[in-house]
Design an enzyme around this catalytic site. Structure first.
Site, PDB file in Angstrom:
ATOM      1  N   ASP A 143       1.339  -7.069  -2.917  1.00 20.42           N
ATOM      2  CA  ASP A 143       2.239  -6.490  -1.929  1.00 20.42           C
ATOM      3  C   ASP A 143       1.784  -5.047  -1.675  1.00 20.42           C
ATOM      4  O   ASP A 143       1.040  -4.482  -2.487  1.00 20.42           O
ATOM      5  CB  ASP A 143       3.663  -6.522  -2.506  1.00 20.42           C
ATOM      6  CG  ASP A 143       4.612  -5.668  -1.717  1.00 20.42           C
ATOM      7  OD1 ASP A 143       4.685  -5.859  -0.494  1.00 20.42           O
ATOM      8  OD2 ASP A 143       5.302  -4.808  -2.326  1.00 20.42           O
ATOM      9  N   ASP A 177       3.978  -2.132   0.194  1.00 18.97           N
ATOM     10  CA  ASP A 177       4.996  -1.075   0.113  1.00 18.97           C
ATOM     11  C   ASP A 177       5.730  -1.119  -1.221  1.00 18.97           C
ATOM     12  O   ASP A 177       6.353  -2.136  -1.571  1.00 18.97           O
ATOM     13  CB  ASP A 177       5.986  -1.203   1.269  1.00 18.97           C
ATOM     14  CG  ASP A 177       5.288  -0.988   2.595  1.00 18.97           C
ATOM     15  OD1 ASP A 177       4.831   0.145   2.822  1.00 18.97           O
ATOM     16  OD2 ASP A 177       5.169  -1.944   3.379  1.00 18.97           O
TER      17      ASP A 177
HETATM   18  C1  XBP Z   1       7.843  -3.570   3.472  1.00 21.02           C
HETATM   19  C2  XBP Z   1       8.598  -3.522   4.735  1.00 21.02           C
HETATM   20  C3  XBP Z   1       8.077  -2.755   5.869  1.00 21.02           C
HETATM   21  C4  XBP Z   1       8.009  -1.239   5.656  1.00 21.02           C
HETATM   22  C5  XBP Z   1       7.745  -0.519   6.944  1.00 21.02           C
HETATM   23  O1  XBP Z   1       7.211  -4.794   3.282  1.00 21.02           O
HETATM   24  O2  XBP Z   1       9.655  -4.103   4.830  1.00 21.02           O
HETATM   25  O3  XBP Z   1       8.916  -2.984   6.959  1.00 21.02           O
HETATM   26  O4  XBP Z   1       9.238  -0.749   5.160  1.00 21.02           O
HETATM   27  O5  XBP Z   1       6.615  -0.995   7.576  1.00 21.02           O
HETATM   28  P1  XBP Z   1       6.199  -5.091   2.052  1.00 21.02           P
HETATM   29  P2  XBP Z   1       6.631  -1.383   9.138  1.00 21.02           P
HETATM   30  O6  XBP Z   1       6.805  -4.564   0.760  1.00 21.02           O
HETATM   31  O7  XBP Z   1       6.057  -6.575   2.072  1.00 21.02           O
HETATM   32  O8  XBP Z   1       4.891  -4.424   2.327  1.00 21.02           O
HETATM   33  O9  XBP Z   1       7.264  -0.221   9.859  1.00 21.02           O
HETATM   34  O10 XBP Z   1       5.180  -1.577   9.467  1.00 21.02           O
HETATM   35  O11 XBP Z   1       7.441  -2.634   9.282  1.00 21.02           O
HETATM   36 MG    MG Z   2       7.213  -4.077  -1.554  1.00 20.52          MG
END
Ligand code: XBP
Ligand code: MG
Length: 266
Positions: A10, A12
């Site tokens: 993953d 973020d």
């Molecule tokens: C994380 C998310 C994303 C980020 C923002 O997903 O939900 O929406 O908060 O990015 P993951 P965007 O942990 O699966 O990476 O603005 O590009 O949506």
């Molecule tokens: Mg995450």
């Protein structure tokens, strides 16, 4: 069963504290640049993380604001504008080195390929954001390190839907039980679980206290072996591929609740 074939990361919260150090502050910069008095403090942003996708998060927040545009089409347009602004600001922060990799991530990622374990990215963040982070970490040749990179742009449904994981498995031509996902959030864990992928949780700042059932292991991060459940062998040093391979081979889900500073309880 053969050995572990791939780690699916993953982005973020797992690769870096992108939400705390990047996205939230960039959303606030976007509000300011667009002349809006809106601000998301850490508590509100923590609540909003239940909605995956930055644009979707903006629309969700607008639904409870009396000063948001009343017409759906206007809200959509504003959310798109704010999101584009946020993404530009986020990428700038990442390139300026404000969103470093979490400690321990680089070492595990760089060790994998030499041992025949492919590295993959499975996120539902936008591709531009993901590429900015990976390029800041590994330079322009970053893509050579990854056997697959699945982003939000590649799927119709974001996590907790399992589509992103299924797509990554398809592209790698691997079965779910041949990979290990590394996640930090309830939504990410649910996506991995529904795709059948065993997963490990590294606690991130927003989800450190979240109850995430079903992980084969959970702990404070790859940089240290204390406070992992199940316990890592020995007491000193980072979590490495051998630890992840051992947990993957055991495949026993752990259920735990962590409170900062407290001992681990299962
Ligand atoms: C994380 C998310 C994303 C980020 C923002 O997903 O939900 O929406 O908060 O990015 P993951 P965007 O942990 O699966 O990476 O603005 O590009 O949506
Ligand atoms: Mg995450």
């Amino acid at each position: 069963m053969g050995g572990l074939r791939a780690l699916l990361w993953d982005v973020d919260g797992t690769l870096a504290e992108t939400e705390r150090d990047g996205h939230r502050v960039a959303f606030n910069a976007a509000f300011e640049a667009c002349g809006l008095g809106w601000r998301w403090d850490e508590t509100r942003y923590g609540e909003l993380l239940a909605v995956t996708g930055g644009r979707e998060r903006l629309l969700h927040d607008m639904a409870s604001r009396s000063d948001a545009p009343p017409a759906a089409a206007e809200r959509e347009a504003l959310a798109r504008r704010l999101h584009e602004h946020k993404n530009r600001d986020y990428a700038r922060r990442v390139r300026a080195g404000q969103v470093p990799l979490r400690p321990g991530v680089r070492e595990v990622m760089e060790a994998g390929p030499a041992q025949g374990i492919a590295m993959g990215i499975v996120t539902t963040s936008g591709r531009g954001n993901v590429e900015a982070l990976l390029e800041a970490a590994w330079g322009p040749g970053w893509a050579d390190r990854f056997a697959v990179v699945v982003c939000g742009d590649d799927v119709a449904r974001k996590k907790p839907d399992p589509e992103a994981y299924r797509l990554a498995l398809d592209r790698l031509a691997l079965r779910a039980d041949e990979v290990l996902a590394i996640e930090d959030s309830p939504a990410g864990a649910e996506a991995a679980r529904q795709a059948g992928c065993p997963f490990v949780i590294t606690w991130s700042s927003y989800f450190a206290a979240a109850e995430i059932p079903g992980a084969i292991a959970a702990g404070p991060g790859l940089h240290e072996r204390a406070d992992w459940q199940p316990p890592a062998d020995g007491e000193i040093g980072p979590i490495g591929l051998p630890d992840l391979q051992r947990w993957w081979a055991l495949g026993v889900p752990v259920r735990r609740q962590w409170e900062p500073g407290s001992a681990v309880s299962t």
